[in-house]
Scaffold this motif. Sequence first.
Motif, PDB file in Angstrom:
ATOM      1  N   GLU A  70     -10.034  11.491  15.033  1.00  0.00           N
ATOM      2  CA  GLU A  70      -9.635  10.201  15.597  1.00  0.00           C
ATOM      3  C   GLU A  70      -9.205  10.343  17.049  1.00  0.00           C
ATOM      4  OE1 GLU A  70      -8.144  10.458  11.273  1.00  0.00           O
ATOM      5  OE2 GLU A  70      -8.248  11.729  13.048  1.00  0.00           O
ATOM      6  N   SER A  71      -9.345   9.266  17.793  1.00  0.00           N
ATOM      7  CA  SER A  71      -8.872   9.221  19.173  1.00  0.00           C
ATOM      8  C   SER A  71      -8.568   7.782  19.553  1.00  0.00           C
ATOM      9  CB  SER A  71      -9.908   9.823  20.128  1.00  0.00           C
ATOM     10  OG  SER A  71     -11.097   9.065  20.088  1.00  0.00           O
ATOM     11  N   GLY A  72      -7.877   7.611  20.673  1.00  0.00           N
ATOM     12  CA  GLY A  72      -7.621   6.273  21.182  1.00  0.00           C
ATOM     13  C   GLY A  72      -6.215   5.755  20.974  1.00  0.00           C
ATOM     14  N   GLY A  73      -5.383   6.512  20.291  1.00  0.00           N
ATOM     15  CA  GLY A  73      -4.018   6.070  20.074  1.00  0.00           C
ATOM     16  C   GLY A  73      -3.218   6.074  21.367  1.00  0.00           C
ATOM     17  N   GLY A  74      -2.031   5.476  21.308  1.00  0.00           N
ATOM     18  CA  GLY A  74      -1.195   5.435  22.492  1.00  0.00           C
ATOM     19  C   GLY A  74       0.048   4.617  22.284  1.00  0.00           C
ATOM     20  N   PHE A  75       0.754   4.389  23.391  1.00  0.00           N
ATOM     21  CA  PHE A  75       1.993   3.628  23.398  1.00  0.00           C
ATOM     22  C   PHE A  75       1.722   2.323  24.143  1.00  0.00           C
ATOM     23  CE2 PHE A  75       6.622   3.470  23.202  1.00  0.00           C
ATOM     24  CZ  PHE A  75       6.908   2.504  24.150  1.00  0.00           C
ATOM     25  N   LEU A  76       2.088   1.201  23.523  1.00  0.00           N
ATOM     26  CA  LEU A  76       1.879  -0.064  24.204  1.00  0.00           C
ATOM     27  C   LEU A  76       2.879  -1.108  23.736  1.00  0.00           C
ATOM     28  CD1 LEU A  76      -1.357  -1.752  22.820  1.00  0.00           C
ATOM     29  CD2 LEU A  76      -0.272   0.189  21.743  1.00  0.00           C
TER      30      LEU A  76
END
Length: 128
Positions: free
Chosen positions: A6-12
């Motif tokens: 998986e990829s694309g996670g983050g803080f928002l």
Amino acid sequence: QVQLVESGGGFLQPGGSLRLSCAASGRSIDSYTMGWFRQTPGKEREFVASISWGSSSRFFADSVKGRFRISRDNPRNTLYLQMDSLKPEDTAVYICAAGPLRTARSGTYNLTEGYDYWGHGTQVTVSS
């Protein structure tokens, strides 16, 4: 065997959007029902969305219905999760999964037992 990353996670901030990707290798994903689950510390893995091999059937948890979209690109061997109108309660590790074709028809599409292969997850944090 299928390997999932998986990829694309983050803080928002709340109200924001994010698109997660799940890249598969080892075998073509067009042989699998694909799904997204999420997990927070101390809680069981929770179903988010799933999609049948040809994208004709898509299922969503009530908590994300209308805000999240699931899609797949079989030639690219990739699964996606578009997340809009994110809320703090969406904060979790998001995990990609692959299961047999029958999972989309059997009623196990929203259960962990319906899937054989799992990624390690990508963290999504929604906070102001």
